[in-house]
Design a protein around this motif. Sequence first.
Motif, PDB file in Angstrom:
ATOM      1  N   GLY A   7       0.724  -1.208  -0.169  1.00 10.61           N
ATOM      2  CA  GLY A   7      -0.009  -0.046  -0.060  1.00 10.61           C
ATOM      3  C   GLY A   7       0.865   1.206   0.018  1.00 10.61           C
ATOM      4  N   TRP A   8       1.859   1.053   0.685  1.00  8.90           N
ATOM      5  CA  TRP A   8       2.744   2.433   0.790  1.00  8.90           C
ATOM      6  C   TRP A   8       3.692   2.907  -0.497  1.00  8.90           C
ATOM      7  N   LEU A   9       3.960   1.458  -1.313  1.00  6.29           N
ATOM      8  CA  LEU A   9       4.780   1.573  -2.117  1.00  6.29           C
ATOM      9  C   LEU A   9       4.251   2.345  -3.562  1.00  6.29           C
ATOM     10  N   GLY A  10       2.837   1.932  -3.624  1.00  9.60           N
ATOM     11  CA  GLY A  10       2.144   2.534  -4.712  1.00  9.60           C
ATOM     12  C   GLY A  10       2.270   1.720  -6.022  1.00  9.60           C
ATOM     13  N   TYR A  11       3.144   0.624  -6.092  1.00 13.26           N
ATOM     14  CA  TYR A  11       3.524  -0.210  -7.027  1.00 13.26           C
ATOM     15  C   TYR A  11       3.714  -1.589  -6.606  1.00 13.26           C
ATOM     16  N   SER A  12       3.543  -2.540  -7.293  1.00 18.23           N
ATOM     17  CA  SER A  12       3.722  -4.161  -6.842  1.00 18.23           C
ATOM     18  C   SER A  12       5.176  -4.311  -6.244  1.00 18.23           C
ATOM     19  N   ALA A  13       5.051  -5.004  -5.057  1.00 19.33           N
ATOM     20  CA  ALA A  13       6.124  -5.151  -4.295  1.00 19.33           C
ATOM     21  C   ALA A  13       7.299  -6.030  -5.215  1.00 19.33           C
ATOM     22  N   GLU A  14       6.509  -6.633  -6.250  1.00 17.66           N
ATOM     23  CA  GLU A  14       7.455  -7.650  -6.894  1.00 17.66           C
ATOM     24  C   GLU A  14       9.023  -6.954  -7.680  1.00 17.66           C
ATOM     25  N   LYS A  15       8.677  -5.657  -7.775  1.00 21.30           N
ATOM     26  CA  LYS A  15       9.372  -4.755  -8.308  1.00 21.30           C
ATOM     27  C   LYS A  15      10.663  -4.678  -7.485  1.00 21.30           C
ATOM     28  N   LEU A  16      10.489  -4.735  -6.362  1.00 19.92           N
ATOM     29  CA  LEU A  16      11.600  -4.552  -5.089  1.00 19.92           C
ATOM     30  C   LEU A  16      12.799  -5.871  -5.301  1.00 19.92           C
ATOM     31  N   GLN A  17      13.857  -5.354  -5.174  1.00 23.90           N
ATOM     32  CA  GLN A  17      15.133  -6.479  -5.073  1.00 23.90           C
ATOM     33  C   GLN A  17      15.428  -6.888  -3.846  1.00 23.90           C
ATOM     34  N   THR A  18      15.169  -8.222  -3.413  1.00 22.93           N
ATOM     35  CA  THR A  18      15.292  -8.796  -2.071  1.00 22.93           C
ATOM     36  C   THR A  18      16.559  -9.539  -2.399  1.00 22.93           C
ATOM     37  N   ALA A  19      17.560  -8.850  -1.437  1.00 23.10           N
ATOM     38  CA  ALA A  19      18.889  -9.425  -1.173  1.00 23.10           C
ATOM     39  C   ALA A  19      18.950 -10.645  -0.227  1.00 23.10           C
ATOM     40  N   ALA A  20      18.225 -10.416   1.045  1.00 22.89           N
ATOM     41  CA  ALA A  20      18.077 -11.267   1.885  1.00 22.89           C
ATOM     42  C   ALA A  20      16.916 -11.170   2.920  1.00 22.89           C
ATOM     43  N   THR A  21      16.594 -11.991   3.688  1.00 23.26           N
ATOM     44  CA  THR A  21      15.252 -11.940   4.689  1.00 23.26           C
ATOM     45  C   THR A  21      15.898 -12.477   6.029  1.00 23.26           C
ATOM     46  N   GLY A  22      15.237 -11.951   6.996  1.00 20.95           N
ATOM     47  CA  GLY A  22      15.519 -12.337   8.391  1.00 20.95           C
ATOM     48  C   GLY A  22      14.309 -12.283   9.128  1.00 20.95           C
ATOM     49  N   ASN A  23      14.420 -12.693  10.608  1.00 20.81           N
ATOM     50  CA  ASN A  23      13.366 -12.545  11.399  1.00 20.81           C
ATOM     51  C   ASN A  23      13.757 -11.545  12.660  1.00 20.81           C
ATOM     52  N   LEU A  24      14.948 -11.088  12.998  1.00 16.82           N
ATOM     53  CA  LEU A  24      15.306 -10.365  13.893  1.00 16.82           C
ATOM     54  C   LEU A  24      16.294  -9.053  13.259  1.00 16.82           C
ATOM     55  N   VAL A  25      16.521  -8.288  13.936  1.00 21.11           N
ATOM     56  CA  VAL A  25      17.371  -7.119  13.610  1.00 21.11           C
ATOM     57  C   VAL A  25      18.837  -7.270  13.462  1.00 21.11           C
ATOM     58  N   ASN A  26      19.419  -8.029  14.152  1.00 24.02           N
ATOM     59  CA  ASN A  26      20.748  -7.984  14.535  1.00 24.02           C
ATOM     60  C   ASN A  26      21.600  -8.449  13.100  1.00 24.02           C
ATOM     61  N   THR A  27      21.392  -9.718  12.519  1.00 25.61           N
ATOM     62  CA  THR A  27      22.029 -10.216  11.411  1.00 25.61           C
ATOM     63  C   THR A  27      21.571  -9.313  10.083  1.00 25.61           C
ATOM     64  N   PRO A  28      20.472  -8.709   9.966  1.00 29.73           N
ATOM     65  CA  PRO A  28      20.237  -7.497   8.752  1.00 29.73           C
ATOM     66  C   PRO A  28      21.346  -6.525   9.201  1.00 29.73           C
ATOM     67  N   ARG A  29      21.354  -6.229  10.526  1.00 31.77           N
ATOM     68  CA  ARG A  29      22.588  -4.693  10.648  1.00 31.77           C
ATOM     69  C   ARG A  29      23.761  -5.567  10.272  1.00 31.77           C
ATOM     70  N   LEU A  30      24.178  -6.497  10.495  1.00 33.56           N
ATOM     71  CA  LEU A  30      25.488  -6.971  10.143  1.00 33.56           C
ATOM     72  C   LEU A  30      25.732  -6.595   8.615  1.00 33.56           C
ATOM     73  N   LEU A  31      24.723  -7.210   7.941  1.00 33.67           N
ATOM     74  CA  LEU A  31      24.630  -7.261   6.453  1.00 33.67           C
ATOM     75  C   LEU A  31      24.852  -6.136   5.862  1.00 33.67           C
ATOM     76  N   VAL A  32      24.161  -4.778   6.565  1.00 30.34           N
ATOM     77  CA  VAL A  32      24.135  -3.559   6.018  1.00 30.34           C
ATOM     78  C   VAL A  32      25.543  -3.231   6.353  1.00 30.34           C
ATOM     79  N   GLU A  33      26.185  -3.294   7.583  1.00 25.76           N
ATOM     80  CA  GLU A  33      27.509  -2.859   7.774  1.00 25.76           C
ATOM     81  C   GLU A  33      28.483  -3.403   6.792  1.00 25.76           C
ATOM     82  N   GLU A  34      28.587  -4.448   6.099  1.00 24.26           N
ATOM     83  CA  GLU A  34      29.225  -5.239   5.282  1.00 24.26           C
ATOM     84  C   GLU A  34      28.776  -4.904   3.687  1.00 24.26           C
ATOM     85  N   GLY A  35      28.046  -4.048   3.417  1.00 22.73           N
ATOM     86  CA  GLY A  35      27.625  -3.634   2.200  1.00 22.73           C
ATOM     87  C   GLY A  35      26.643  -4.667   1.243  1.00 22.73           C
TER      88      GLY A  35
END
Length: 304
Positions: free
Chosen positions: A206-234
Amino acid sequence: MDIRVLEYFLAVAREQTISGAAQALHMTQPPLSKQLKELEEELGKQLLIRGARRVTLTREGMLLRERAQQIVELMEKTRAEVSASGQDMAGDVYLGGGESEGMRIVAQAVRQIRREHPQVRFHFFSGDAYDVTERLDRGLIDFGTLIEPVDLSKYDSIRLPRPDIWGLLARKDDPLAQKKAVTPEDLLGLPLILSRQQAGENGLAGWLGYSAEKLQTAATGNLVNTPRLLVEEGVGYALTLDELAPVGPDSPLCFLPLEPRLESWMHLVWKKYQVFSPAAELLLQTLRQNAKEPAQSPESGEEE
């Protein structure tokens, strides 16, 4: 099936040797081996592969281990609730939920209760909506906290008074960090790190205004710590809630709110027709009262 035998089986699965399990259980090895053999005969399945140095679980054994852990946890929880009934306020309360600043009101209620009733203990399980509702449906926790979007039709609930704000976690040295906010157009082409809930339920559509299928998913997770490390590592950029990851002067990360602003409310949920222990009932009453404080939010305290 005797609960005591399930505890024996779990000990063997944990120790990976029958002799080690017997020692942990303060019993001798022959009666333990006999009980395990009788359990396999009762179920009609081999549960253990007995090797020279250790035992391993068969596929059926792994399934039994998962179910036995749930049964034993539920038994211990029930025993504690019954034992505490009729005594001075004491006992254990089990909660599951995501990691969010919205949990602060729960932490404040816990502090409040512990000051007056130090014999009440609280046990927290961290996980996403899928993890929490599974444990809630099986009776392993008393309450869950779920962040929108979420289906509340199966549960009784109250909405907690503080919404969480969605944004993008990025490196400070990234060109995107020069922006004050992130728009739907900014997300196109970015390698995104999403929660399982976002990826599975299309919560941003609803927020995007376009299909979420257009987004590029690099990874998924269920808590924040590992995604934080992934962001730090680029690896990419994490779509997450505010105040979860450190973004202070010493952090390499920054948080960019979404524009237009996107908020999600947190709901405390429990099974319909739930019979609570006195300690769990006290937590619910405390949260109901705290959620109605006018200073928190003019719309807080509404029951769904």
